[in-house]
Structure formats: C-alpha cells, structure tokens
Write a protein that holds these residues in place. Sequence first.
Motif, PDB file in Angstrom:
ATOM      1  N   GLU A 130       0.807  -1.216   0.000  1.00  0.00           N
ATOM      2  CA  GLU A 130       0.000   0.000   0.000  1.00  0.00           C
ATOM      3  C   GLU A 130       0.843   1.271   0.000  1.00  0.00           C
ATOM      4  O   GLU A 130       0.492   2.261  -0.652  1.00  0.00           O
ATOM      5  N   THR A 131       1.956   1.236   0.723  1.00  0.00           N
ATOM      6  CA  THR A 131       2.744   2.466   0.876  1.00  0.00           C
ATOM      7  C   THR A 131       3.882   2.609  -0.125  1.00  0.00           C
ATOM      8  O   THR A 131       4.330   3.725  -0.401  1.00  0.00           O
ATOM      9  N   ARG A 132       4.345   1.466  -0.687  1.00  0.00           N
ATOM     10  CA  ARG A 132       5.542   1.533  -1.539  1.00  0.00           C
ATOM     11  C   ARG A 132       5.340   0.984  -2.943  1.00  0.00           C
ATOM     12  O   ARG A 132       6.096   1.342  -3.854  1.00  0.00           O
ATOM     13  N   PHE A 133       4.344   0.123  -3.116  1.00  0.00           N
ATOM     14  CA  PHE A 133       4.240  -0.592  -4.376  1.00  0.00           C
ATOM     15  C   PHE A 133       2.898  -0.392  -5.082  1.00  0.00           C
ATOM     16  O   PHE A 133       2.402  -1.281  -5.758  1.00  0.00           O
ATOM     17  N   GLY A 134       2.294   0.780  -4.916  1.00  0.00           N
ATOM     18  CA  GLY A 134       1.121   1.126  -5.712  1.00  0.00           C
ATOM     19  C   GLY A 134      -0.193   0.544  -5.247  1.00  0.00           C
ATOM     20  O   GLY A 134      -1.209   0.681  -5.927  1.00  0.00           O
ATOM     21  N   ILE A 181       9.020 -14.436   3.968  1.00  0.00           N
ATOM     22  CA  ILE A 181       8.238 -14.012   2.818  1.00  0.00           C
ATOM     23  C   ILE A 181       8.887 -12.765   2.239  1.00  0.00           C
ATOM     24  O   ILE A 181       9.415 -11.929   2.971  1.00  0.00           O
ATOM     25  N   ALA A 182       8.863 -12.666   0.920  1.00  0.00           N
ATOM     26  CA  ALA A 182       9.452 -11.510   0.252  1.00  0.00           C
ATOM     27  C   ALA A 182       8.484 -10.955  -0.772  1.00  0.00           C
ATOM     28  O   ALA A 182       7.736 -11.711  -1.420  1.00  0.00           O
ATOM     29  N   ALA A 183       8.507  -9.642  -0.917  1.00  0.00           N
ATOM     30  CA  ALA A 183       7.794  -8.969  -1.985  1.00  0.00           C
ATOM     31  C   ALA A 183       8.813  -8.191  -2.797  1.00  0.00           C
ATOM     32  O   ALA A 183       9.613  -7.442  -2.242  1.00  0.00           O
ATOM     33  N   SER A 184       8.812  -8.402  -4.091  1.00  0.00           N
ATOM     34  CA  SER A 184       9.747  -7.698  -4.980  1.00  0.00           C
ATOM     35  C   SER A 184       8.950  -7.053  -6.104  1.00  0.00           C
ATOM     36  O   SER A 184       8.114  -7.727  -6.742  1.00  0.00           O
ATOM     37  N   LYS A 185       9.201  -5.779  -6.334  1.00  0.00           N
ATOM     38  CA  LYS A 185       8.473  -5.088  -7.402  1.00  0.00           C
ATOM     39  C   LYS A 185       8.814  -5.707  -8.750  1.00  0.00           C
ATOM     40  O   LYS A 185       9.974  -6.002  -9.047  1.00  0.00           O
ATOM     41  N   ILE A 186       7.794  -5.926  -9.537  1.00  0.00           N
ATOM     42  CA  ILE A 186       7.987  -6.523 -10.862  1.00  0.00           C
ATOM     43  C   ILE A 186       8.619  -5.478 -11.770  1.00  0.00           C
ATOM     44  O   ILE A 186       8.103  -4.372 -11.933  1.00  0.00           O
ATOM     45  N   LEU A 187       9.751  -5.831 -12.342  1.00  0.00           N
ATOM     46  CA  LEU A 187      10.501  -4.905 -13.187  1.00  0.00           C
ATOM     47  C   LEU A 187       9.771  -4.692 -14.506  1.00  0.00           C
ATOM     48  O   LEU A 187       9.387  -5.631 -15.191  1.00  0.00           O
ATOM     49  N   ASP A 188       9.557  -3.434 -14.845  1.00  0.00           N
ATOM     50  CA  ASP A 188       8.877  -3.088 -16.098  1.00  0.00           C
ATOM     51  C   ASP A 188       9.914  -3.001 -17.200  1.00  0.00           C
ATOM     52  O   ASP A 188      10.653  -2.031 -17.300  1.00  0.00           O
TER      53      ASP A 188
END
Length: 289
Positions: free
Chosen positions: A220-224, A281-288
């Motif tokens: 919510e705060t960092r990844f849209g 657990i990890a969340a990684s932003k999907i590279l565009d």
Amino acid sequence: MSKVAIVTDSNSGITQKEAGKMGISVLPMPFTIDGKEYFEDISLTQAEFYEKLKGNADIATSQPSPESLIKLWKGLLEEYDEVVHIPMSSGLSGSCQTAIALAQDFDGRVQVVNNQRISITQRKSVEDAVRLKACGKDAAQIRKVLEETKLESSIYITVATLKYLKKGGRLTPAVAAIGTMLRIKPVLTIQGDKLDTFSKARTMHQAKQIMIDAIRSDMETRFGGVDAHQVGLDIAHTNNEAEAWKFREEVEAAFPGYKVDFVDPLSLSVSCHIGDGSLAIAASKILDI
C-alpha cells in the motif's frame, strides 16, 4: 549485440542445477565446519548441513576467494564479451566489495551489482538480469537498472529459535534467555543492507500474520497498492518445507489474485545465522522491461 554472462553466488538460493537451466553461473559460498572447508551445493547438501547444525558443530561462513572469482570471470570472458556479477548485499558480507575491487582489473568487462539484495530478493535480481539480457541490454545497462531498483523489495523472517541469533552476536545472552523463556518468536526484516528486528510474536501463527500484514502495508505504501499487482511474492524456509507450503496457501488466501512464485529453502549462509524452522516471505516489485 554484446554477449553477457550472468553470475551470482549461492546466497541467492539458486542451486547449481537451476543455474544450468537458467543459463547462468552460481559461485558456491564456502563454509568451515569443525575446521573443514565445504562449498554450498557442491560438497555440502542442505540435509548434511542441518545434521551438522543439529549436532552443534562449529560453523562459520566466509566469502569466495579472490582466486575463485578471477578464475570464473576469466573462463566466462573466453566465451562472453561481458559479465554481470550479482553478489549478496554489501551490508551483510564483504564479498561484494571484494568483487568490486577485483573487477577494476577487467577494463569494464565485469560489472558488479551492488543492489543490497540477499536470498529471495537476490534471486529476483538474477531473474531480472536474465530478462534484461534477453532484451538486448549490455552489462553496464543491466547493472544500472538493478542498482536503481535496489530498494524495491522487502523480506520478513520469523525464526523458531533464538539460539543462533544469540550465537552470532545479534542478541545479547540476557535478551536471548528472556526471549526463550517467554517463547518469543522475533520477526526480522531485511530492508536494504541490514537485518533488523521488526516485531515479536508468541506463536508461529501470530508471526505469520505479522509478516502478511507487513507485506500488505508495503504494497500500500511503496508498491502502488494491493490492487496494482506490481509485486511478486515468494516464500523461503530453513528446513521447514511442510510449514512453508502451508504458509503459501495462507499468503495466497490473504492476497486474492496473487500467486506465490516459488517456495524455496533459504541459502545455507543465511540458515546458519537463524537456525532451522524459520519462515520468510518476500515482496519484490515486478521490473517493467
């Protein structure tokens, strides 16, 4: 178009077998166990490691020798034009700074990525590098993208025992004793280049909920936002596979429309500092791209 070789180390959790399928090279991290040197996934399996850990063996990690790095790079440069080397975070090991120093003798043909990733998120960087390479990016361009997006990931870890954090000096003996007596399960986080305490729980169920809530907050705060679907989710564990697969079901239920990409053992170089029974657990932003 430049022929680019992708290199990482076994801190990424990528096995030698997986590396062959991905078309990359994985430098095995060395261990000293009771005075004898082993190499992850070469002369030391996960099962053997945990057996030695359970037997209270004296285990220490070290970084790959400069000679092994130089030999690997030189061998690859006989076939490739350039090398992208993705080591574990410079904040958690000296191997990144060593690689950067050694690369200076290769006239720009070896690009070392200092993007403060480790384990699951380091693996994501390797996968991104493979995708960038397929899109025609050269080594310097790949390094630039990976370093610019270095902080676009989070890891949360809960441990089953405080024994190894105490042994590694991350907890004072007094705090570890109180925590063990109260059966406190700390939730740790890796944001950038440091392993820090994030929260604490009394049960594994509570710890897992804390990690899910933390990932939701990051979305919510960092990844849209959760609905943006801009991150990939991954799970790792230390000798705790059944619970990891159960956690995967819980995570996917908490985030409808998301699919956990993989459930993998944590690299042994991480495991020796936190012990077995942990979940991450990890969340990684999907590279565009």
